[in-house]
Motif scaffolding. Structure first.
Motif, mmCIF file in Angstrom:
data_model
loop_
_atom_site.group_PDB
_atom_site.id
_atom_site.type_symbol
_atom_site.label_atom_id
_atom_site.label_comp_id
_atom_site.label_asym_id
_atom_site.label_seq_id
_atom_site.Cartn_x
_atom_site.Cartn_y
_atom_site.Cartn_z
ATOM 1 N N VAL A 34 3.761 42.128 5.503
ATOM 2 C CA VAL A 34 2.573 41.277 5.326
ATOM 3 C C VAL A 34 1.356 41.966 5.932
ATOM 4 N N GLU A 35 0.297 42.105 5.132
ATOM 5 C CA GLU A 35 -0.952 42.690 5.639
ATOM 6 C C GLU A 35 -1.745 41.652 6.429
ATOM 7 N N PHE A 36 -1.920 40.468 5.849
ATOM 8 C CA PHE A 36 -2.574 39.384 6.582
ATOM 9 C C PHE A 36 -2.257 38.056 5.901
ATOM 10 N N ILE A 37 -2.438 36.991 6.681
ATOM 11 C CA ILE A 37 -2.270 35.624 6.193
ATOM 12 C C ILE A 37 -3.587 34.908 6.410
ATOM 13 N N GLN A 38 -4.055 34.207 5.390
ATOM 14 C CA GLN A 38 -5.343 33.523 5.486
ATOM 15 C C GLN A 38 -5.205 32.058 5.087
ATOM 16 N N PHE A 39 -5.872 31.191 5.851
ATOM 17 C CA PHE A 39 -5.881 29.750 5.581
ATOM 18 C C PHE A 39 -7.237 29.353 5.022
ATOM 19 N N ASP A 40 -7.262 28.290 4.230
ATOM 20 C CA ASP A 40 -8.542 27.836 3.705
ATOM 21 C C ASP A 40 -9.241 26.931 4.716
ATOM 22 N N ASP A 41 -10.338 26.341 4.293
ATOM 23 C CA ASP A 41 -11.202 25.571 5.194
ATOM 24 C C ASP A 41 -10.492 24.367 5.811
ATOM 25 N N ASN A 42 -9.501 23.816 5.122
ATOM 26 C CA ASN A 42 -8.839 22.605 5.607
ATOM 27 C C ASN A 42 -7.976 22.825 6.839
ATOM 28 N N ILE A 43 -7.744 24.080 7.201
ATOM 29 C CA ILE A 43 -6.877 24.332 8.361
ATOM 30 C C ILE A 43 -7.488 23.774 9.642
ATOM 31 N N LYS A 44 -8.811 23.643 9.671
ATOM 32 C CA LYS A 44 -9.446 23.119 10.885
ATOM 33 C C LYS A 44 -9.165 21.632 11.085
ATOM 34 N N TYR A 45 -8.659 20.961 10.010
ATOM 35 C CA TYR A 45 -8.317 19.539 10.126
ATOM 36 C C TYR A 45 -6.813 19.336 10.315
ATOM 37 N N PHE A 46 -6.057 20.413 10.449
ATOM 38 C CA PHE A 46 -4.597 20.307 10.532
ATOM 39 C C PHE A 46 -4.174 19.512 11.766
ATOM 40 N N LYS A 47 -3.256 18.558 11.536
ATOM 41 C CA LYS A 47 -2.689 17.772 12.640
ATOM 42 C C LYS A 47 -1.180 17.940 12.733
ATOM 43 N N SER A 48 -0.505 17.804 11.591
ATOM 44 C CA SER A 48 0.947 17.947 11.575
ATOM 45 C C SER A 48 1.399 18.322 10.177
ATOM 46 N N LEU A 49 2.632 18.805 10.058
ATOM 47 C CA LEU A 49 3.190 19.165 8.761
ATOM 48 C C LEU A 49 3.419 17.925 7.898
ATOM 49 N N ASN A 50 3.548 16.767 8.528
ATOM 50 C CA ASN A 50 3.713 15.524 7.765
ATOM 51 C C ASN A 50 2.422 15.116 7.062
ATOM 52 N N MET A 80 0.843 -1.180 0.000
ATOM 53 C CA MET A 80 0.000 0.000 0.000
ATOM 54 C C MET A 80 0.889 1.245 0.000
ATOM 55 N N GLY A 81 0.468 2.263 -0.788
ATOM 56 C CA GLY A 81 1.254 3.487 -0.867
ATOM 57 C C GLY A 81 1.040 4.368 0.346
ATOM 58 N N ASP A 82 1.894 5.371 0.453
ATOM 59 C CA ASP A 82 1.765 6.319 1.551
ATOM 60 C C ASP A 82 0.471 7.109 1.407
ATOM 61 N N LYS A 83 -0.080 7.459 2.532
ATOM 62 C CA LYS A 83 -1.308 8.253 2.537
ATOM 63 C C LYS A 83 -1.018 9.636 1.979
ATOM 64 N N LYS A 84 -1.854 10.094 1.064
ATOM 65 C CA LYS A 84 -1.645 11.387 0.426
ATOM 66 C C LYS A 84 -1.904 12.510 1.421
ATOM 67 N N ALA A 85 -0.965 13.479 1.454
ATOM 68 C CA ALA A 85 -1.101 14.593 2.385
ATOM 69 C C ALA A 85 -2.265 15.497 1.978
ATOM 70 N N MET A 86 -2.999 15.977 2.968
ATOM 71 C CA MET A 86 -4.092 16.923 2.721
ATOM 72 C C MET A 86 -3.504 18.283 2.350
ATOM 73 N N LYS A 87 -4.100 18.951 1.382
ATOM 74 C CA LYS A 87 -3.639 20.276 0.984
ATOM 75 C C LYS A 87 -4.358 21.350 1.788
ATOM 76 N N CYS A 88 -3.608 22.337 2.208
ATOM 77 C CA CYS A 88 -4.195 23.511 2.867
ATOM 78 C C CYS A 88 -3.596 24.750 2.207
ATOM 79 N N HIS A 89 -4.445 25.557 1.596
ATOM 80 C CA HIS A 89 -3.975 26.753 0.910
ATOM 81 C C HIS A 89 -3.727 27.877 1.915
ATOM 82 N N VAL A 90 -2.575 28.516 1.777
ATOM 83 C CA VAL A 90 -2.186 29.633 2.638
ATOM 84 C C VAL A 90 -2.015 30.855 1.740
#
Length: 425
Positions: free
Chosen positions: A55-71, A1-11
């Motif tokens: 930098v005026e501001f930094i914004q994350f998309d909806d997936n940031i609420k599911y963030f667990k780790s950078l891996n 089985m392949g590695d689990k694909k990382a979730m994308k979070c737009h910044v």
């Protein structure tokens, strides 16, 4: 089985100047998201510490609420500078048989991302996934066109039709999609243009001129589209006014209307050959749109009046904004998704987080059937008509909100029946 694909979070990073230390900003973001701070959907960091000068501001998309780790999460960065210039009006000239010229304000033209639309995407509240699905469609359609997917095998005209009752935010959603694209596609396109066609102005008072105006306007648009580094979003609001069903046309006067519809369809067929153009359209009256135009639209999305969930979140966003400017005292209130953890309380007199949330929920339920445009006005009316103090507690504001809603419903009913309310028609 392949590695689990990382979730994308737009910044998305709004920079204040062109030359910034991108690595420094990325390091700040990584430290922030791994600090243990729980972030909500579309979280924003205003003037981040140590980056205030660039930098005026930094914004994350909806997936940031599911963030667990950078891996497990791939942070996708988009750096952009907001354009401060507003819309420019595109003027076309039409001439009558006496050779006198009239000027027609044919369209509004923005360079994106524009200050006019900053925060618009986040302010629009629909059922979960609706905005994101539209954005995914648009990104896929542009990808197919850039990769030169054979349109004879897979058809994609890059035309969207949003339809539904007035006041549901269709036009604003189109503008927000264009703004979001200008940020997400900045690596592919150096410039993003939004051209909003003024459909009603294109109908000339002179016989047979309207079709010529349509062709002249699209000729101007094509001049922009021919620049390969430009992404061009064309917005046609109330598209039924220039794509009226030809089967419904009768009598002598509508010949010009037929010319307009034919001209619009011809110009759309010509401009879709370019891989860097997107057509966004809206309609309140889909039954009157020509079937040939509807057939050209890749997706037709019905935008209905807000549900209870959306109404609750619309009111909640208004409350948070009034707390931000210190018109309402800061007090905790639940988001809609947290309400399922509590039982309903019918008699609410205390001011706990749960009880205030239940009170707002009941107001939301009583607001079913109102448009988003109307819902945004109710908090203003509540404060202007019923609140005497500059700073009030949340419970008092909710009481005012409820009364303001009741007054609005009563006045609307009276207006529809022609009855007088409080001395007014």
């Amino acid at each position: 089985m392949g590695d689990k694909k990382a979730m994308k979070c737009h910044v998305e990073v709004a920079v204040l100047k062109k030359n910034v230390d991108l690595q420094k900003i990325q390091s700040f973001v990584e430290r922030f998201v791994t600090s243990g701070v729980k972030l909500k959907s579309n979280a924003i960091i205003q003037k981040p510490d140590g980056l205030e000068d660039c930098v005026e501001f930094i914004q994350f998309d909806d997936n940031i609420k599911y963030f667990k780790s950078l891996n497990e999460t791939q942070l996708v960065y988009h750096f952009y500078k907001i354009n401060e210039r507003g819309a420019e009006i595109e003027i076309l000239e039409q001439s009558d048989s006496n050779e006198s010229n009239d000027e027609v304000p044919a369209s509004n033209h923005w360079l994106l991302p524009s200050r006019d639309f900053t925060g618009l995407w986040e302010s629009l509240i629909y059922e979960e996934g609706l905005k994101e699905n539209i954005l995914k469609y648009v990104e896929t359609s542009l990808l197919f066109s850039q990769r030169k997917v054979n349109p004879n095998i897979i058809s994609c005209n890059r035309i969207i039709l949003l339809h539904g009752p007035p006041g549901t935010g269709k036009t604003s959603l189109c503008k927000a999609v264009a703004q979001k694209l200008s940020i997400r596609m900045s690596q592919n396109f150096k410039y993003t243009h939004l051209v909003e066609i003024n459909s009603h102005s294109l109908f000339s008072k002179w016989f047979s001129e309207s079709g010529k105006l349509v062709m002249k306007l699209f000729s101007r648009i094509r001049e922009i589209v021919e620049h390969p580094q430009s992404l061009v979003c064309v917005l046609i609001d109330e598209v039924e006014s220039i794509a009226y069903a030809r089967s419904s046309v009768s009598g002598d006067e509508p010949r010009d209307a037929l010319r307009v519809v034919n001209a619009v369809l011809t110009q759309l067929d010509q401009i879709r050959k370019y891989p860097n153009v997107l057509i966004l359209t809206t309609s309140n009256l889909t039954a009157t749109i020509d079937c040939a135009f509807i057939d050209r639209a890749d997706i037709k999305i019905f935008i209905d009046f807000p549900t209870t969930r959306a109404i609750y979140e619309i009111y909640l966003s208004a409350i948070h904004e009034l707390m931000r400017v210190q018109i309402i005292q800061n007090q905790s209130i639940l988001v809609y998704d947290s309400l399922d953890n509590f039982e309903r309380i019918d008699d609410i007199s205390d001011c706990t987080e749960h009880e205030l949330s239940m009170k707002l929920l009941k107001i939301a339920e009583q607001s079913i059937g109102l448009s988003g445009r109307t819902l945004r006005k109710i908090p203003f009316l509540a404060h202007s008509l019923l609140v005497e103090n500059d700073v009030i507690v949340l419970n008092d504001f909710l009481n005012a909100l409820k009364l303001s809603l009741q007054n609005h419903l009563k006045d609307t009913k009276a207006l529809s029946t022609g009855t007088q309310v409080n001395g007014y028609l």
